[in-house]
Design a protein around this motif. Structure first.
Motif, PDB file in Angstrom:
ATOM      1  N   LYS A 199       1.526   1.119   3.392  1.00  0.00           N
ATOM      2  CA  LYS A 199       0.677   0.316   2.515  1.00  0.00           C
ATOM      3  C   LYS A 199       1.129  -1.136   2.550  1.00  0.00           C
TER       4      LYS A 199
ATOM      5  N   HIS B  38       0.380  -4.877   0.686  1.00  0.00           N
ATOM      6  CA  HIS B  38      -0.274  -5.578  -0.420  1.00  0.00           C
ATOM      7  C   HIS B  38      -0.409  -7.052  -0.062  1.00  0.00           C
TER       8      HIS B  38
ATOM      9  N   GLU C   4      -5.031  -4.002  -1.308  1.00  0.00           N
ATOM     10  CA  GLU C   4      -4.118  -2.966  -0.819  1.00  0.00           C
ATOM     11  C   GLU C   4      -4.708  -2.370   0.451  1.00  0.00           C
TER      12      GLU C   4
ATOM     13  N   GLU D 190      -4.196   0.199   3.839  1.00  0.00           N
ATOM     14  CA  GLU D 190      -3.433   1.247   4.524  1.00  0.00           C
ATOM     15  C   GLU D 190      -3.558   1.013   6.020  1.00  0.00           C
TER      16      GLU D 190
ATOM     17  N   ARG E 190       5.016  -5.502   2.249  1.00  0.00           N
ATOM     18  CA  ARG E 190       4.890  -4.127   2.735  1.00  0.00           C
ATOM     19  C   ARG E 190       5.437  -3.208   1.666  1.00  0.00           C
TER      20      ARG E 190
ATOM     21  N   ARG F 253      -7.684   3.429   3.958  1.00  0.00           N
ATOM     22  CA  ARG F 253      -8.334   2.980   2.735  1.00  0.00           C
ATOM     23  C   ARG F 253      -7.950   1.534   2.404  1.00  0.00           C
ATOM     24  N   VAL F 254      -8.921   0.787   1.954  1.00  0.00           N
ATOM     25  CA  VAL F 254      -8.665  -0.573   1.469  1.00  0.00           C
ATOM     26  C   VAL F 254      -9.157  -0.642   0.032  1.00  0.00           C
ATOM     27  N   ARG F 255      -8.313  -1.122  -0.856  1.00  0.00           N
ATOM     28  CA  ARG F 255      -8.739  -1.284  -2.249  1.00  0.00           C
ATOM     29  C   ARG F 255      -8.566  -2.742  -2.657  1.00  0.00           C
TER      30      ARG F 255
END
Lengths: 76, 76
Positions: free
Chosen positions: A2, A4, A43, A45, A75, B35-37
């Protein structure tokens, strides 16, 4: 992994949304509020092997407006 | 002190802005995007003595919509 990406308005750029939020916090009865800045948190992935340069490319070309915003990458 | 409040859509909530961004990243030629949030990052300058409970009150009542969003607080 993930990743950010945080996007905030540059310090020299007016942030009316932030100013309105600071005012609303004072109206809640909380004193001493200084500057409030409002930005985005994205966020992502991504595959573990994604090179740092690709993440910068995504952040610069897609997620932020470099004229008025700064981004930072973490990260997770 | 600076406080960073991060507001993200709950995992169960559809995030069309995130889906569109994931698609745009693929169009940049970067494969393997999951996934992207997309959420908000709010940077607050508050007095050092501000109680944790007040920061939660600001985050809950003013900065997030608890029905569809989760928030997290980090003191910087």
């Amino acid at each position: 992994m993930k990743v950010h990406v945080t996007v905030l308005p540059k310090p020299s750029v007016l942030d009316p949304q932030g100013s309105a939020t600071a005012e609303a916090i004072r109206h809640l009865g909380i004193a001493g509020v200084g500057r409030v800045r409002i930005g985005k948190m994205i966020e992502l992935e991504l595959p573990d092997a994604t090179p740092e340069e690709e993440i910068h490319r995504i952040s610069r070309d897609l997620l932020s407006n470099p004229v008025i915003e700064d981004y930072s990458i973490a990260r997770a």
